[in-house]
Write a protein that holds these residues in place. Structure first.
Motif, mmCIF file in Angstrom:
data_model
loop_
_atom_site.group_PDB
_atom_site.id
_atom_site.type_symbol
_atom_site.label_atom_id
_atom_site.label_comp_id
_atom_site.label_asym_id
_atom_site.label_seq_id
_atom_site.Cartn_x
_atom_site.Cartn_y
_atom_site.Cartn_z
ATOM 1 N N THR A 2 -10.738 -6.705 -3.887
ATOM 2 C CA THR A 2 -9.376 -7.186 -3.800
ATOM 3 C C THR A 2 -8.452 -6.069 -3.354
ATOM 4 N N ALA A 3 -7.567 -6.394 -2.411
ATOM 5 C CA ALA A 3 -6.512 -5.464 -2.021
ATOM 6 C C ALA A 3 -5.237 -6.268 -1.988
ATOM 7 N N THR A 4 -4.376 -6.044 -2.934
ATOM 8 C CA THR A 4 -3.189 -6.874 -3.051
ATOM 9 C C THR A 4 -1.931 -6.040 -3.112
ATOM 10 N N GLN A 5 -0.830 -6.655 -2.689
ATOM 11 C CA GLN A 5 0.494 -6.115 -2.862
ATOM 12 C C GLN A 5 1.324 -7.204 -3.508
ATOM 13 N N THR A 6 2.126 -6.850 -4.470
ATOM 14 C CA THR A 6 2.970 -7.850 -5.113
ATOM 15 C C THR A 6 4.376 -7.759 -4.562
ATOM 16 N N PRO A 7 5.103 -8.881 -4.491
ATOM 17 C CA PRO A 7 6.467 -8.857 -3.990
ATOM 18 C C PRO A 7 7.343 -7.939 -4.832
ATOM 19 N N ALA A 8 8.307 -7.288 -4.161
ATOM 20 C CA ALA A 8 9.229 -6.421 -4.876
ATOM 21 C C ALA A 8 10.103 -7.257 -5.805
ATOM 22 N N THR A 9 10.550 -6.624 -6.917
ATOM 23 C CA THR A 9 11.415 -7.343 -7.839
ATOM 24 C C THR A 9 12.683 -6.558 -8.097
ATOM 25 N N LYS A 10 13.755 -7.270 -8.358
ATOM 26 C CA LYS A 10 15.006 -6.660 -8.756
ATOM 27 C C LYS A 10 14.906 -6.230 -10.220
ATOM 28 N N PRO A 11 15.846 -5.358 -10.685
ATOM 29 C CA PRO A 11 15.793 -4.914 -12.084
ATOM 30 C C PRO A 11 15.763 -6.059 -13.082
ATOM 31 N N ILE A 89 -11.855 -2.914 6.669
ATOM 32 C CA ILE A 89 -10.799 -2.612 7.630
ATOM 33 C C ILE A 89 -9.460 -3.159 7.175
ATOM 34 N N HIS A 90 -9.456 -4.371 6.644
ATOM 35 C CA HIS A 90 -8.192 -4.987 6.240
ATOM 36 C C HIS A 90 -8.480 -6.204 5.371
ATOM 37 N N ALA A 91 -7.602 -6.447 4.422
ATOM 38 C CA ALA A 91 -7.692 -7.658 3.606
ATOM 39 C C ALA A 91 -6.853 -8.764 4.240
ATOM 40 N N PRO A 92 -7.226 -10.029 4.017
ATOM 41 C CA PRO A 92 -6.435 -11.147 4.570
ATOM 42 C C PRO A 92 -4.977 -11.086 4.140
ATOM 43 N N GLU A 93 -4.086 -11.464 5.055
ATOM 44 C CA GLU A 93 -2.645 -11.412 4.800
ATOM 45 C C GLU A 93 -2.014 -12.790 4.667
ATOM 46 N N SER A 188 -6.662 -17.123 14.114
ATOM 47 C CA SER A 188 -7.479 -15.910 14.108
ATOM 48 C C SER A 188 -6.631 -14.685 13.771
ATOM 49 N N ALA A 189 -7.206 -13.778 12.997
ATOM 50 C CA ALA A 189 -6.576 -12.504 12.668
ATOM 51 C C ALA A 189 -7.507 -11.378 13.085
ATOM 52 N N HIS A 190 -7.018 -10.483 13.940
ATOM 53 C CA HIS A 190 -7.784 -9.327 14.377
ATOM 54 C C HIS A 190 -7.218 -8.084 13.704
ATOM 55 N N HIS A 191 -8.073 -7.274 13.090
ATOM 56 C CA HIS A 191 -7.626 -6.059 12.414
ATOM 57 C C HIS A 191 -8.472 -4.887 12.905
ATOM 58 N N ALA A 192 -7.809 -3.882 13.452
ATOM 59 C CA ALA A 192 -8.515 -2.698 13.946
ATOM 60 C C ALA A 192 -8.018 -1.446 13.231
ATOM 61 N N ARG A 193 -8.937 -0.532 12.986
ATOM 62 C CA ARG A 193 -8.596 0.785 12.454
ATOM 63 C C ARG A 193 -9.141 1.817 13.430
ATOM 64 N N VAL A 194 -8.217 2.622 13.986
ATOM 65 C CA VAL A 194 -8.566 3.532 15.071
ATOM 66 C C VAL A 194 -8.665 4.958 14.529
ATOM 67 N N GLY A 195 -9.809 5.606 14.778
ATOM 68 C CA GLY A 195 -10.087 6.923 14.234
ATOM 69 C C GLY A 195 -9.464 8.056 15.026
#
Length: 392
Positions: A2-11, A89-93, A188-195
């Motif tokens: 799992t690679a997740t990001q959670t939405p930002a929250t206000k105070p 390379i990348h998790a689904p967005e 389709s989602a294409h994800h590339a990581r360039v070295g």
């Protein structure tokens, strides 16, 4: 995994909507994404009612037929979900990509190696026509050099992800061509990581299919990474072609160029291009530019074009973007017709000249000949639409 990001929250705990592409959540679990309504920022241009079967429920896992020429250094095979490379390379967005991730059983592996120049056209066909998932991993070895074309043919309702790992020092052109039937749907989602010190030329050609939503993303992850992204599309009446490009400059001294060009003709022809570029705080010396150009050949089509640039580093070489959409310039037609060229031939010359910049980047005789033939077919349709418009 799992690679997740959670939405930002206000105070006070209130959720702040995602404002930029870099804040978009990512997860391998479809349950982490809410059902799509079409009001979300990433879906607001897409006719989601036409892809509900790709967003909800289990997808088929049938494998396409793969036709690969015998070329030393370019191999294809199918690998299981347990292969350690998958998902690195990348998790689904979005929900469609996560659903495809959970549904596929085997992935197509395209392995590219060897420092000699080589090229191959790989054709994928035999899709079922029912909602199905697909996954492709393109593994480019360090210092490899090649031109590889992936052609998807026939009917299909396919949700897929393509992961592209570009090894250090590699120099590869990867072209994807959609030769879909008229009623096909492809998300389709294409994800590339360039070295490090590697170069990737990524080219997308979308000429057919009822609905195509193809989103390339490139992570320039190591010093000296370089990427050029090109897109060519031609939308007819009732056709929806969408591309959301995402370039992430992470390391120092990276470079990117994005050029997408499209032509549209006919009622309700719709194209979408969104170009997001993020220059991270450590990406010193970044050099980036993106542009999108659209040519309207008749009344009725609509082209949405949205370039975005986010800069977090104050020490860069350059950054910019451009977007333009317009109809034929009468001066161009007049110039050609004044030299004895009839109006029909003049229109064809203008369109070919407009799109030829992208075709020239492919540099494969077999594919460029096919594309020029397809463009002529599209222009014949445009001629009939133009004649009907003039006589209306």
């Amino acid at each position: 995994m799992t690679a997740t990001q959670t939405p930002a929250t206000k105070p006070e705990g209130k959720i702040v909507p995602v404002q930029t592409r870099s804040e978009r959540p990512a997860s391998f679990k479809v349950e982490d994404f809410k059902s799509v309504t079409g009001r979300e920022a990433e879906w607001k241009y897409t006719p989601v009612r036409d892809i509900k079967d790709l967003l909800e429920g289990k997808l088929g896992a049938d494998l396409p037929t793969v036709q690969t020429p015998e070329v030393a250094g370019i191999e294809t095979s199918f690998i299981g979900r347990d292969d350690d490379r998958l998902g690195t390379i990348h998790a689904p967005e979005d929900r469609a990509a996560a659903n495809a991730w959970e549904s596929f059983e085997k992935a197509l592996l395209v392995s590219i190696s060897g420092e000699d120049e080589k090229e191959a056209v790989i054709r994928l066909n035999g899709y079922t026509g029912e909602a199905q998932a697909a996954h492709t991993f393109v593994d480019i070895a360090p210092h490899a050099r090649a031109l590889v074309v992936l052609v998807q043919e026939g009917r299909g309702r396919v949700s897929e992800s393509v992961e592209i790992r570009v090894g250090d020092g590699a120099n590869v052109t990867l072209v994807t061509v959609g030769e879909w039937d008229d009623d096909a749907v492809n998300v389709s989602a294409h994800h590339a990581r360039v070295g490090r010190d590697a170069f990737l030329k990524h080219i997308v050609v979308s000429l057919s299919g009822k609905l195509v939503r193809l989103n390339p993303s490139i992570a320039l992850a190591d010093s000296g990474a370089d990427a050029e992204l090109y897109g060519l599309y031609f939308a007819d009446a009732g056709q929806h072609l969408e591309h959301q490009v995402w370039v992430h400059h992470i390391a120092e001294k990276t470079r990117s160029r994005v050029t997408y060009k499209g032509a549209l003709q006919g009622k309700d022809a719709h194209t979408v291009w969104i170009g997001d570029v993020l220059i991270d705080s450590n990406a010193v010396g970044t050099d980036t530019y993106e542009e999108n150009r659209n040519l309207l050949l008749s009344r009725g089509p609509k082209a949405d074009s949205v370039p975005n640039l986010e800069i977090k580093c104050g020490n860069i070489e350059g950054a910019g973007h451009a977007s333009a959409t317009g109809r034929f310039e009468e001066e161009q037609l007049f110039y050609l017709m004044a030299r004895g060229i009839d109006e029909r031939a003049a229109r064809h010359l203008v369109v070919h000249g407009f799109l030829n910049e992208i075709i020239q980047q492919i540099d494969n005789e077999e594919i460029t000949a096919e594309l020029n033939e397809r463009l002529e077919e599209e222009l014949e349709i445009a001629d009939r639409a133009f004649a009907a418009e003039v006589n209306a």
